[in-house]
Design an enzyme around this catalytic site. Sequence first.
Site, mmCIF file in Angstrom:
data_model
loop_
_atom_site.group_PDB
_atom_site.id
_atom_site.type_symbol
_atom_site.label_atom_id
_atom_site.label_comp_id
_atom_site.label_asym_id
_atom_site.label_seq_id
_atom_site.Cartn_x
_atom_site.Cartn_y
_atom_site.Cartn_z
ATOM 1 N N HIS A 1 0.797 -1.210 0.145
ATOM 2 C CA HIS A 1 -0.177 0.145 0.106
ATOM 3 C C HIS A 1 0.921 1.409 -0.148
ATOM 4 O O HIS A 1 1.487 1.597 0.997
ATOM 5 C CB HIS A 1 -1.025 0.233 1.117
ATOM 6 C CG HIS A 1 -1.778 1.240 1.340
ATOM 7 N ND1 HIS A 1 -1.611 2.231 1.335
ATOM 8 C CD2 HIS A 1 -3.221 1.053 1.162
ATOM 9 C CE1 HIS A 1 -2.662 3.078 1.143
ATOM 10 N NE2 HIS A 1 -3.880 2.285 1.202
ATOM 11 N N SER A 2 1.057 1.899 -1.063
ATOM 12 C CA SER A 2 1.857 3.350 -1.186
ATOM 13 C C SER A 2 1.364 4.490 -0.552
ATOM 14 O O SER A 2 0.011 4.191 -0.229
ATOM 15 C CB SER A 2 2.332 3.503 -2.792
ATOM 16 O OG SER A 2 1.210 4.135 -3.252
#
Length: 950
Positions: free
Chosen positions: A801-802
């Site tokens: 999850h950036s």
Amino acid sequence: MASSLISFNAQAIAIAHTVCALSAFLVALAVGCSLHYHKIIQNEHYGYPDEWFPSVSATIGDRYPERSIFQILIALTAGPRFLLLFANYLRLYKPNSKLPIIALVTGIVRTVACGGWVYITSTDDHDFHDFSMISYMVLTIPWDVSITLLTPPRSSLRRHRKYTAIAFFAAIVPLIYLFIQHKVKKVPGAYSYYAYFEWSLIFLDVGFDSWSIKDFKDLYIEIRPSTKEDTYFTANFNVKTIEQKLNDKSTTNEKSSDHLLPKSAGTTSLFRGIVDIINSFIFWSVYTSLYLCIWYFPLWHMGISGYEATALSTFSPVFLLIPGAMNFFTSKPQIARFLCCLLGIGSYLVTEPATRLLIISGGVAFGCIALTVEIAAHGRLNNPEATKTYAASFTLGLAMSAVAKFAFWTENPIWPTMNSDTGGWNKTGLAIGLLAALFTSLPDRGVQREEVPPQPSFLLTLLGFASIMFSLSAMLTDSSTIITWTWDGFPVKGPTPVPHGAISLAVMCLGIYIGTLQNSRKTLYAITLHGIVGAVLLYTFRGWVGYVGGMMYTVWLCTMVPVCFEQISRLHKKAAAAFVLSFAVTFVITLMHVWVVAYAFVPGGPLMRERTDIVLGLSVVLLLGLIFNYTAPEINTKRLRPALKKIGNIGLLFSILSGIIAIQRLPVDKPTPYHPDSRILTTGIWTIHFGLDNDMWASQTRMRDALRDLEVDVFGLLESDTERIIMGNRDLTERLAEDLNMYADYGPGPNQHTWGCALLSKFPILNSTHYLMPSPVGELACAIHATLDCYGEPIDVVVFHSGQEEDVEDRHQQSQKLAEIMGSTDRPTILLSYLVTTPLEGNYNTYVSDKSGMHDIDPSDDDRWCEYVLYKKLHRIGYARVSRGTITDTEIQSGKFVIPKHGAPLDEAYSQKRIDESEVSPDMRYPEILRGEGVRGHHYHVFDEPRYFE
């Protein structure tokens, strides 16, 4: 002299005025928000979601039926209003002073002006409405000043009136500023903030006049018949003179002065104890649901929404400062408990999220009032045994809530986010809660003890109570919270939610028993040292060492509850003020607890970025302050013994029940993939918005059904860390893993300050490593790098999850780090991710590169932005995008791969050629059920059907 026909205390006038005035505005607000929420927040510039809170004028004058309801109720206020003016004139009259006349005349004109803006709305005549309102506010100056100056100098009543008046006029400054921001500069949201201050003026205005309740306590009004008719009236009316009433009251007080304490201290009946436990269970269910439902709004607004203001409902004990309010709720303790349950639990019947939240906040307000009144009542008894047993009931109610969540996969079954479709038991909880509320009672009265306990420090006591409320909310409202703090991936090196959640609950019950039993400073200091060591171990270590520390910390917190209750109950004369300030401090610490992860979205957030150490340390220090100020009361252990036995038995019952639940929840069958004969691995990635759907309902069961329909073997969840106060302290992976029969990796825990990523798999997880990705400025990104045993072959899966779009450097550094992780393995690898990039541009070319060795599952799909599926050294056969329905704001993306047999060469060829579905074996195809309109709102979209590859 003729006997009085009617005589009454003038306090009744002031009470009637306060109740009618507040009811008019609050009922109109509730009805307006329920029926016409979007319409009454609409102004000439903006509507929802830019504006979210209605002004007074829009609430009381724009719509039927709230306009009519308000006008009827405000008409009922007229009688008490004019009587109030007359009574104030009599009460505050001073010879040779013009102030009484000024106050009376001003009050009358001001009341007429009130009718001008109440009955002539801005819709009817905007100019006259504004003129009347401005006149009313201008006339408030001589009214407030005159009444305050006529009040006896140096009296607490004068001080209260003065500060209320100052607060009223101070609120006008931001009111004007925000009106300019709205009217002239047209700033979105300014009118909602303006409305906050406009409503505060209403409450402060009514509050100023409500001080007359205290002022009129010895003012009586009589109606007497003439002498000729005296015989007639006395024959038909049984009346007493004021002197007789006062004498009766004095006699009653003298008789009751010896009956202020329980006749049998510490011997609370089992029935009353059960009622207290159920009341506490309802309180914790309502209290914990508030922040969960508040979280829904900033989640969708991606920032401060304004609905966070409902958290101020915990400040409700401030209303107990109104003269007579404490006595009222003490004499009728059932009322606050009944309304807490009715509003807090019954709010599930309202489907509109904003209205449901407002109703929940009302339930929380009455719950905090009930808690304040009951603790203060125990303090007045000067009975430490009774206070200890009440504290034990309160904590057992918390344990009961945690047991219920353990049974329902960490969702409280009576939360207003639950309903019959999601497995909720709302009706049952409402019925039991209302029944318990009706049987609520305060301790019996008995002979008062001679010794007077020392008064503790007001400041240290309220800070300590604030800390215990925060700590219980943050750490003990769910059996899996401490476990997720210590979780460190596979292979398992510590406790898991099932079965070890049962141990956590048993330790809670043990701590409750010890807390009731202990009664010396020496013992308390030993347990405190034990708790501090536990907190350090919990924060520092993972696995079993961290969990043991967490259990030591749990015992300490449960032991501290009766200590905190004893201390704050001794402030019974200042109980309302103590609880208001205490809940205010709890609110501040809770914000700090939120800010550690939400720093990128809130003002001043970087100051608390990733500082769980400060939050945990502060909560411990505040409790230490209360302990060092603590004087252990003398406890009659013989009289306490029956209560101890009951507490121990109930704690043992909860522990056994937890063990039974744990056994029932243990997996029976070994997880197996959906299509083992074809050696198919179906993957999925889904951003789930913390398990709340678009309408603020819990979405676990609907997520489960969608993933089952899609026949996903391995999937990643993003925005999945819900073990925080604002997310309700839940673990979304438990229900999904058990119902879908999968292995689960929760990912980095809540003490790692990410929004969370999780991995669920039908294949055994051989190993998993958790990463906190580089994040110089923005939100902290997380990743899981796991190795799965897929049909005997080790396959790597990365869930990522950036950070958010605005932090360009963060996302660049994260892309470099992720490429390094993926490139570090020679095994077949799949990335299930949230990348925030345009296909074929920018950081995309770092993720899909020679360094990472990864390929995009479908480079021709240019409609993506967030979610991506990448792979290497595997043969992809299918790709699909599935509509989210109303569960979240992000679709499901899925890829199908074939796992080669052991020893067979891995297919490293990369072809972009798509083939027709007819060329694919039926057992390798995506399910037919999601074609066309699909099922439950889920269907193949974007391409209208899955894509298959050569």
